[in-house]
Design a protein around this motif. Structure first.
Motif, PDB file in Angstrom:
ATOM      1  N   GLN A 135       0.692  -1.180   0.157  1.00  0.00           N
ATOM      2  CA  GLN A 135      -0.051   0.137   0.131  1.00  0.00           C
ATOM      3  C   GLN A 135       0.716   1.225  -0.023  1.00  0.00           C
ATOM      4  N   ALA A 136       1.749   1.270   0.683  1.00  0.00           N
ATOM      5  CA  ALA A 136       2.849   2.507   0.916  1.00  0.00           C
ATOM      6  C   ALA A 136       3.429   2.556  -0.377  1.00  0.00           C
ATOM      7  N   SER A 137       3.704   1.518  -1.226  1.00  0.00           N
ATOM      8  CA  SER A 137       4.285   1.829  -2.446  1.00  0.00           C
ATOM      9  C   SER A 137       3.469   2.217  -3.443  1.00  0.00           C
ATOM     10  N   ARG A 138       2.565   1.739  -3.566  1.00  0.00           N
ATOM     11  CA  ARG A 138       1.442   2.332  -4.469  1.00  0.00           C
ATOM     12  C   ARG A 138       1.136   3.757  -4.099  1.00  0.00           C
ATOM     13  N   GLN A 139       1.022   4.135  -2.880  1.00  0.00           N
ATOM     14  CA  GLN A 139       0.663   5.283  -2.572  1.00  0.00           C
ATOM     15  C   GLN A 139       1.673   6.415  -2.903  1.00  0.00           C
ATOM     16  N   VAL A 140       2.846   6.102  -2.621  1.00  0.00           N
ATOM     17  CA  VAL A 140       4.300   6.795  -3.183  1.00  0.00           C
ATOM     18  C   VAL A 140       4.210   6.912  -4.638  1.00  0.00           C
ATOM     19  N   THR A 141       3.853   5.929  -5.394  1.00  0.00           N
ATOM     20  CA  THR A 141       3.757   6.002  -6.774  1.00  0.00           C
ATOM     21  C   THR A 141       2.752   6.995  -7.549  1.00  0.00           C
ATOM     22  N   SER A 142       1.740   6.774  -6.616  1.00  0.00           N
ATOM     23  CA  SER A 142       0.505   7.707  -7.074  1.00  0.00           C
ATOM     24  C   SER A 142       0.820   9.139  -6.757  1.00  0.00           C
ATOM     25  N   THR A 186       7.926  -8.042  -8.516  1.00  0.00           N
ATOM     26  CA  THR A 186       6.750  -7.818  -9.517  1.00  0.00           C
ATOM     27  C   THR A 186       6.312  -6.487  -9.912  1.00  0.00           C
ATOM     28  N   GLU A 187       5.972  -5.950  -8.875  1.00  0.00           N
ATOM     29  CA  GLU A 187       5.460  -4.672  -8.859  1.00  0.00           C
ATOM     30  C   GLU A 187       6.265  -3.493  -9.314  1.00  0.00           C
ATOM     31  N   TRP A 188       7.442  -3.502  -8.694  1.00  0.00           N
ATOM     32  CA  TRP A 188       8.519  -2.371  -9.157  1.00  0.00           C
ATOM     33  C   TRP A 188       8.958  -2.782 -10.536  1.00  0.00           C
ATOM     34  N   LEU A 189       9.011  -4.104 -11.003  1.00  0.00           N
ATOM     35  CA  LEU A 189       9.549  -4.305 -12.339  1.00  0.00           C
ATOM     36  C   LEU A 189       8.751  -3.730 -13.250  1.00  0.00           C
ATOM     37  N   GLU A 190       7.292  -3.877 -13.078  1.00  0.00           N
ATOM     38  CA  GLU A 190       6.481  -3.201 -14.129  1.00  0.00           C
ATOM     39  C   GLU A 190       6.462  -1.944 -14.147  1.00  0.00           C
ATOM     40  N   LEU A 191       6.491  -1.384 -12.919  1.00  0.00           N
ATOM     41  CA  LEU A 191       6.795   0.245 -12.772  1.00  0.00           C
ATOM     42  C   LEU A 191       7.896   0.586 -13.510  1.00  0.00           C
ATOM     43  N   ALA A 192       9.086   0.139 -13.358  1.00  0.00           N
ATOM     44  CA  ALA A 192      10.223   0.406 -14.108  1.00  0.00           C
ATOM     45  C   ALA A 192      10.154   0.307 -15.505  1.00  0.00           C
ATOM     46  N   HIS A 216      13.341  -4.100 -20.909  1.00  0.00           N
ATOM     47  CA  HIS A 216      13.166  -5.171 -19.835  1.00  0.00           C
ATOM     48  C   HIS A 216      14.426  -5.574 -19.138  1.00  0.00           C
ATOM     49  N   ALA A 217      15.836  -5.387 -19.753  1.00  0.00           N
ATOM     50  CA  ALA A 217      16.926  -5.713 -19.093  1.00  0.00           C
ATOM     51  C   ALA A 217      17.226  -4.778 -18.196  1.00  0.00           C
ATOM     52  N   VAL A 218      17.248  -3.292 -18.620  1.00  0.00           N
ATOM     53  CA  VAL A 218      17.421  -2.226 -17.707  1.00  0.00           C
ATOM     54  C   VAL A 218      16.598  -2.201 -16.270  1.00  0.00           C
ATOM     55  N   ALA A 219      15.255  -2.340 -16.814  1.00  0.00           N
ATOM     56  CA  ALA A 219      14.347  -2.374 -15.596  1.00  0.00           C
ATOM     57  C   ALA A 219      14.626  -3.537 -14.478  1.00  0.00           C
TER      58      ALA A 219
END
Length: 215
Positions: free
Chosen positions: A66-73, A125-131, A151-154
Motif C-alpha cells: 500500500q505504501a509503495s502504491r501510494q508513493v507512486t500515485s 513484480t510490482e516494481w519491475l512493471e513500474l520500471a 526489460h533488461a535495464v528495468a
C-alpha cells in the motif's frame, strides 16, 4: 477511549513491533512470544487480531505494498517526466525504509521465504512493471537512449534496488540507504541518459539524497 479505536491502536502497535523484529531478526527467528513482549500486549490481544504469525507477516507485506502504491500515485500526480518520476519514486521508497520498519520488514519477508498470498503481488513484480513502464516513457521523451533493452535495464534496476536493501542489511546501517540509492542512479544516469540531458538528472539524484539525509 472508544473500543474500536483502542483495537485499531493495539493492532497497529502489534504490527509495528512485529515488523521491527522481523526486520532485525528475520521471520523464522521471531516468535509470537517475542512479538507480545516487544509490543507490550497480551497474547489474547495478539490472537484477537492475528490467528498466526503468517497472518501478521502478510499484514505487514500488505502495508508495504500500500505504501509503495501510494508513493507512486503521489509522484505521478506531480506531472513529472517518466525518468524523473522513476527517480523520485525510488528515493521516496528509500525514505520509507529509513523512517520505519514496516516497509523494510515487508521487503525482507517477501524475499525471505514467506509466501506472498494472492491477491497481494510480490514487490519485485510490482516494481519491475513500474520500471518498465517508466523507462518506456523515458525513451519516448528522449531522456533515455532509444536503443536500450527496456526489460533488461528495468530488471537490473530493481535487482540493484532490492539487493542493496537485502544484501546490505547486516553490513550497513539503514541510514546508508539514501547514499546507495544515489549511487545506483549516478551509475544508471551516466549509462542511459544522453550527455546533454544528464546534468538535470544527476543534480536531482544528489538533491533527493540530501533531502532524505536532512530529515
Amino acid at each position: 477511549m472508544p473500543r474500536q479505536l483502542r483495537a485499531e491502536q493495539t493492532r497497529a502497535t502489534i504490527i509495528t513491533a512485529a515488523a521491527d523484529l522481523f526486520d532485525r531478526h528475520g521471520y523464522e527467528r521471531t516468535s509470537l512470544s517475542d512479538i507480545v513482549e516487544h509490543a507490550q500486549v497480551t497474547k489474547g490481544a495478539l490472537y484477537f487480531h492475528f490467528a498466526a504469525k503468517e497472518d501478521l507477516a502478510h499484514a505487514i507485506m500488505e502495508l508495504q505494498s500500500q505504501a509503495s502504491r501510494q508513493v507512486t500515485s503521489e509522484v505521478d500526480g506531480r506531472g513529472c517526466s517518466s525518468l524523473e518520476a522513476l527517480i523520485r519514486i525510488t528515493f521516496a521508497l528509500t525514505r520509507l525504509n529509513v523512517e520505519g520498519p514496516i516497509t523494510r520488514a515487508g521487503l525482507r519477508l517477501a524475499t525471505g521465504g514467506v509466501e506472498v498470498r494472492p491477491p497481494l503481488r510480490h514487490p519485485f513484480t510490482e516494481w519491475l512493471e513500474l520500471a518498465i513502464r517508466k523507462l518506456r516513457g523515458a525513451v519516448k521523451e528522449s531522456d533515455v537512449h532509444p536503443d536500450i533493452d527496456v526489460h533488461a535495464v528495468a530488471h537490473s534496476l530493481v535487482c540493484f534496488f532490492v539487493g542493496t536493501r537485502v544484501g546490505g542489511r547486516p553490513l550497513e546501517p539503514v541510514g546508508r540507504l539514501p547514499r546507495r540509492t544515489a549511487e545506483m542512479w549516478l551509475l544508471l544516469i551516466r549509462g542511459l541518459v544522453p550527455v546533454h540531458r544528464r546534468p538535470r538528472f544527476l543534480t536531482l539524484a544528489t538533491q533527493l539524497e540530501r533531502e532524505i539525509g536532512a530529515v
